[in-house]
Design a protein around this motif. Structure first.
Motif, PDB file in Angstrom:
ATOM      1  N   TYR A  34       0.841  -1.196   0.000  1.00  8.33           N
ATOM      2  CA  TYR A  34       0.000   0.000   0.000  1.00  8.33           C
ATOM      3  C   TYR A  34       0.879   1.251   0.000  1.00  8.33           C
ATOM      4  O   TYR A  34       1.958   1.275   0.595  1.00  8.33           O
ATOM      5  N   TYR A  36       0.377   5.351   1.086  1.00 11.26           N
ATOM      6  CA  TYR A  36      -0.444   6.351   1.730  1.00 11.26           C
ATOM      7  C   TYR A  36       0.257   7.705   1.648  1.00 11.26           C
ATOM      8  O   TYR A  36       1.480   7.786   1.637  1.00 11.26           O
ATOM      9  N   GLN A  38       0.205  11.582   3.621  1.00 16.40           N
ATOM     10  CA  GLN A  38      -0.230  12.279   4.813  1.00 16.40           C
ATOM     11  C   GLN A  38       0.212  13.733   4.717  1.00 16.40           C
ATOM     12  O   GLN A  38       1.412  14.017   4.679  1.00 16.40           O
ATOM     13  N   THR A  43      -4.547  13.438   8.286  1.00 12.75           N
ATOM     14  CA  THR A  43      -4.800  12.015   8.319  1.00 12.75           C
ATOM     15  C   THR A  43      -4.122  11.319   7.134  1.00 12.75           C
ATOM     16  O   THR A  43      -3.488  11.962   6.305  1.00 12.75           O
ATOM     17  N   LEU A  44      -4.260  10.016   7.083  1.00 18.26           N
ATOM     18  CA  LEU A  44      -3.660   9.248   6.004  1.00 18.26           C
ATOM     19  C   LEU A  44      -4.680   9.018   4.894  1.00 18.26           C
ATOM     20  O   LEU A  44      -5.825   8.646   5.163  1.00 18.26           O
ATOM     21  N   GLN A  46      -5.194   6.751   1.559  1.00 21.18           N
ATOM     22  CA  GLN A  46      -4.662   5.641   0.784  1.00 21.18           C
ATOM     23  C   GLN A  46      -4.629   6.011  -0.690  1.00 21.18           C
ATOM     24  O   GLN A  46      -5.612   6.515  -1.238  1.00 21.18           O
ATOM     25  N   TYR A  49      -2.985   0.286  -3.894  1.00 22.30           N
ATOM     26  CA  TYR A  49      -2.681  -0.996  -3.296  1.00 22.30           C
ATOM     27  C   TYR A  49      -2.342  -1.984  -4.397  1.00 22.30           C
ATOM     28  O   TYR A  49      -2.742  -1.815  -5.560  1.00 22.30           O
ATOM     29  N   PHE A  88       3.997  13.602   3.594  1.00 22.05           N
ATOM     30  CA  PHE A  88       4.680  12.422   4.114  1.00 22.05           C
ATOM     31  C   PHE A  88       4.097  11.205   3.409  1.00 22.05           C
ATOM     32  O   PHE A  88       2.879  11.002   3.421  1.00 22.05           O
ATOM     33  N   LEU A  90       3.900   7.174   2.992  1.00 20.84           N
ATOM     34  CA  LEU A  90       4.094   5.960   3.786  1.00 20.84           C
ATOM     35  C   LEU A  90       3.761   4.732   2.966  1.00 20.84           C
ATOM     36  O   LEU A  90       2.714   4.663   2.318  1.00 20.84           O
ATOM     37  N   PRO A 100      -2.284  -3.418   8.209  1.00 17.33           N
ATOM     38  CA  PRO A 100      -1.086  -2.942   7.518  1.00 17.33           C
ATOM     39  C   PRO A 100      -0.005  -2.552   8.526  1.00 17.33           C
ATOM     40  O   PRO A 100      -0.302  -1.969   9.572  1.00 17.33           O
TER      41      PRO A 100
ATOM     42  N   TYR B  36      -3.603   2.822  15.708  1.00 16.07           N
ATOM     43  CA  TYR B  36      -2.186   3.046  15.469  1.00 16.07           C
ATOM     44  C   TYR B  36      -1.733   4.278  16.251  1.00 16.07           C
ATOM     45  O   TYR B  36      -2.538   5.167  16.546  1.00 16.07           O
ATOM     46  N   PHE B  90      -4.364   7.140  15.693  1.00 12.67           N
ATOM     47  CA  PHE B  90      -5.283   6.984  14.572  1.00 12.67           C
ATOM     48  C   PHE B  90      -6.098   5.705  14.719  1.00 12.67           C
ATOM     49  O   PHE B  90      -5.548   4.644  14.998  1.00 12.67           O
ATOM     50  N   TYR B 100      -9.221  -4.393   0.416  1.00 12.40           N
ATOM     51  CA  TYR B 100      -7.874  -3.809   0.393  1.00 12.40           C
ATOM     52  C   TYR B 100      -7.864  -2.303   0.642  1.00 12.40           C
ATOM     53  O   TYR B 100      -6.899  -1.637   0.313  1.00 12.40           O
ATOM     54  N   TYR B 102      -8.148   0.594   3.526  1.00 10.44           N
ATOM     55  CA  TYR B 102      -8.076   0.873   4.948  1.00 10.44           C
ATOM     56  C   TYR B 102      -8.280   2.371   5.121  1.00 10.44           C
ATOM     57  O   TYR B 102      -7.472   3.166   4.642  1.00 10.44           O
ATOM     58  N   PHE B 104      -8.635   5.705   7.458  1.00 11.51           N
ATOM     59  CA  PHE B 104      -8.150   6.233   8.732  1.00 11.51           C
ATOM     60  C   PHE B 104      -8.965   7.440   9.175  1.00 11.51           C
ATOM     61  O   PHE B 104      -9.440   8.229   8.344  1.00 11.51           O
ATOM     62  N   GLY B 105      -9.093   7.593  10.484  1.00 12.31           N
ATOM     63  CA  GLY B 105      -9.686   8.797  11.032  1.00 12.31           C
ATOM     64  C   GLY B 105      -8.698   9.952  10.984  1.00 12.31           C
ATOM     65  O   GLY B 105      -7.550   9.788  10.568  1.00 12.31           O
ATOM     66  N   ALA B 106      -9.163  11.105  11.437  1.00 14.66           N
ATOM     67  CA  ALA B 106      -8.348  12.319  11.382  1.00 14.66           C
ATOM     68  C   ALA B 106      -7.240  12.340  12.421  1.00 14.66           C
ATOM     69  O   ALA B 106      -6.322  13.157  12.336  1.00 14.66           O
TER      70      ALA B 106
END
Lengths: 111, 114
Positions: A34, A36, A38, A43-44, A46, A49, A88, A90, A100, B36, B90, B100, B102, B104-106
């Motif tokens: 994956y 990502y 940021q 937040t991240l 995506q 993938y 950033f 990732l 992950p 995380y 997070f 596949y 995922y 994420f929250g803020a």
């Protein structure tokens, strides 16, 4: 044990220049991979993938592309950077449908 | 599609106090849930995960979370925080069917004060 390595650690690039970021996973065959992004303090998101060599799926369009030339390698690239690409990046891997696990990231500044 | 809400952008607690960081998810199917932690200028580290079974899951460094399906929540808890717990946390959700993706929250920025 599996290890994930991202390169470079940081980049400073000019708007309009090309970019290539890399990620290598050792100790695990056929991982799901994956990318990502940021934003600073954010937040991240995506981006892509891949569940097998040569196949990459896009999750969100940010004028970036990704490739998986080898089972253990994932590449993120673009031919022309935008200011909005700063942030950033990732890379992460997982088994099947599991959590992950992330690399240490690459910090990109576009000027 | 999945989504995650972390309603608290910042939380400040005193060292030794208990902690709860809130997470609510939205997903019509059976979710997989994760917490995380991210320290400054680093990648994310997995604290804990929930796939199925016992709704209370234990993680690293004394963290635990409880999956409450009726409330669509997966709050993170710790009985006694340490100054080194200061970081961004997070919550994330994925589909158990394996799409596949995922989400994420803020994030919640935790500050532990003396």
């Amino acid at each position: 044990a599996q290890t994930i390595h991202q390169w470079p650690v940081a980049e400073i690039k000019a708007v309009g220049s090309p970019l290539s970021l890399g990620c290598t996973i050792k100790g695990k065959s056929s991982p799901n991979l994956y990318w990502y992004w940021q934003a600073t303090g954010g937040t991240l998101q995506q981006l892509f993938y891949s569940i097998t060599v040569g196949q990459v799926e896009s999750v969100v369009q940010l004028n970036l592309s990704a490739s998986r030339p080898k089972d253990d390698q994932f590449i993120l690239s673009t031919e022309k950077l935008l200011l909005s690409h700063s942030g950033f990046y990732l890379c992460a891997w997982s088994r099947a449908n599991q959590a992950p696990l992330f690399g240490e990231g690459t910090r990109l500044s576009v000027l | 599609a999945q989504s995650v809400t972390q309603p608290d952008a910042r939380v400040t607690v005193s060292e030794g106090a208990s902690l709860q960081l809130r997470c609510k998810y939205s997903y019509s199917g059976t979710p997989y849930l994760f917490w995380y932690v991210q320290y400054p200028r680093q990648g994310l580290q997995l604290l804990l995960k929930y796939y199925s079974g016992d709704p209370v899951v234990q993680g690293v460094n004394g963290f635990e979370a409880e999956f409450i399906k009726s409330n669509s929540s997966f709050h993170l808890r710790k009985a006694s925080v340490h100054w080194s717990d200061s970081a961004v946390y997070f919550c994330a959700v994925s589909a158990s069917t394996g799409n596949y993706k995922y989400v994420f929250g803020a994030g919640t920025r935790l500050k532990v004060i003396a």
